[in-house]
Scaffold this active site. Sequence first.
Site, PDB file in Angstrom:
ATOM      1  CB  SER A  61      -6.604  -9.801 -10.296  1.00 25.31           C
ATOM      2  OG  SER A  61      -5.108  -9.449 -10.018  1.00 25.31           O
TER       3      SER A  61
ATOM      4  CG  ASP B  86      -2.045 -10.793 -16.923  1.00 27.75           C
ATOM      5  OD1 ASP B  86      -1.148 -10.073 -16.133  1.00 27.75           O
ATOM      6  OD2 ASP B  86      -3.156 -10.612 -16.737  1.00 27.75           O
TER       7      ASP B  86
ATOM      8  CG  HIS C 135      -3.233  -7.667 -14.418  1.00 26.77           C
ATOM      9  ND1 HIS C 135      -3.597  -9.186 -14.473  1.00 26.77           N
ATOM     10  CD2 HIS C 135      -3.383  -7.077 -13.251  1.00 26.77           C
ATOM     11  CE1 HIS C 135      -4.387  -9.460 -13.445  1.00 26.77           C
ATOM     12  NE2 HIS C 135      -4.127  -8.321 -12.528  1.00 26.77           N
TER      13      HIS C 135
END
Length: 299
Positions: free
Chosen positions: A148, A244, A270
């Site tokens: 991320s 995602d 996610h």
Amino acid sequence: MRKLLMAAAALVIIVVIVLGISRWMSSDPGPAPAPNGPVAAQPEHCVDVEFISAPGTWESSAVDDPFAPKANPNSLMLNVTNPLQQEFQGQKVKIWTLPYTAQFRNVNAQGEMSYDDSRNEGTAKVEQELQSVHAECPQTDFILAGFSQGAVLLGDVANKIGVQGGVIPPDRIRGVALLADGRRVPDAGQFVGNPVAGVGAEVALEPVNLLVQPIVPGATMRGPREGGFGTLNDRVFEICAPDDTVCDAPRDVINGVARARQLVEANGVHGMYLTNPNVIPGTTAPEWIVNWARDLIRN
């Protein structure tokens, strides 16, 4: 008389030879040729490989211990670093987890550090680690892996190394794994797993950056990385779960504000990389990274 002349001539020849040798020995020989032997060994305490892990948003802390991170016991990247730490304990392998603020100011969390500041802080710390280790241990290689926000900043570091040749030499990077990279584009790096149709959120939202600022203040949507990963392109691996919206966002600027809101709301896909079987057939994303890193370390 003839013998005397011959002796005189011989003496002259000897004097000329002696003078010539003397001048040759006193002249500057110029720089010595470079040795062809192996490079001198680096200090004994240096490791062969350092694995750098960059956790995602809310999964780290600026004061966390890079060798025993505890800021968030549920950090996804712990499922990568813990197995590697156990397997290579006692060997010349260093596992280092980036300690950074890892926050993301938004309409629901106005008191947090902005995404830009958090990402910049993490980037600076990674580059400092790379530079300081390389200066002391020039033969140590590095493997980078992040999730991320951590994937975004490591992707930026890889971009700088591969395109600009800065930070450390590109040949010291064995591989880079970017999981849910917010600046992912199809033509940069090697994609792993089931195909996705979208792009990273920062790429999708770049055209409406000003419109999304009220929702995510201080989070600049910067678009794709200029130059991709350059000389590192074949060593950078992108992993993204279908749907995602952090890394598989539709190129839909009309709904840019709605897309920005999705970034700050609960994103089930996610948060499921640990168990999601729909990312890489036959395995999970963390398991793939562990196996990939293991092979790079051993080979």
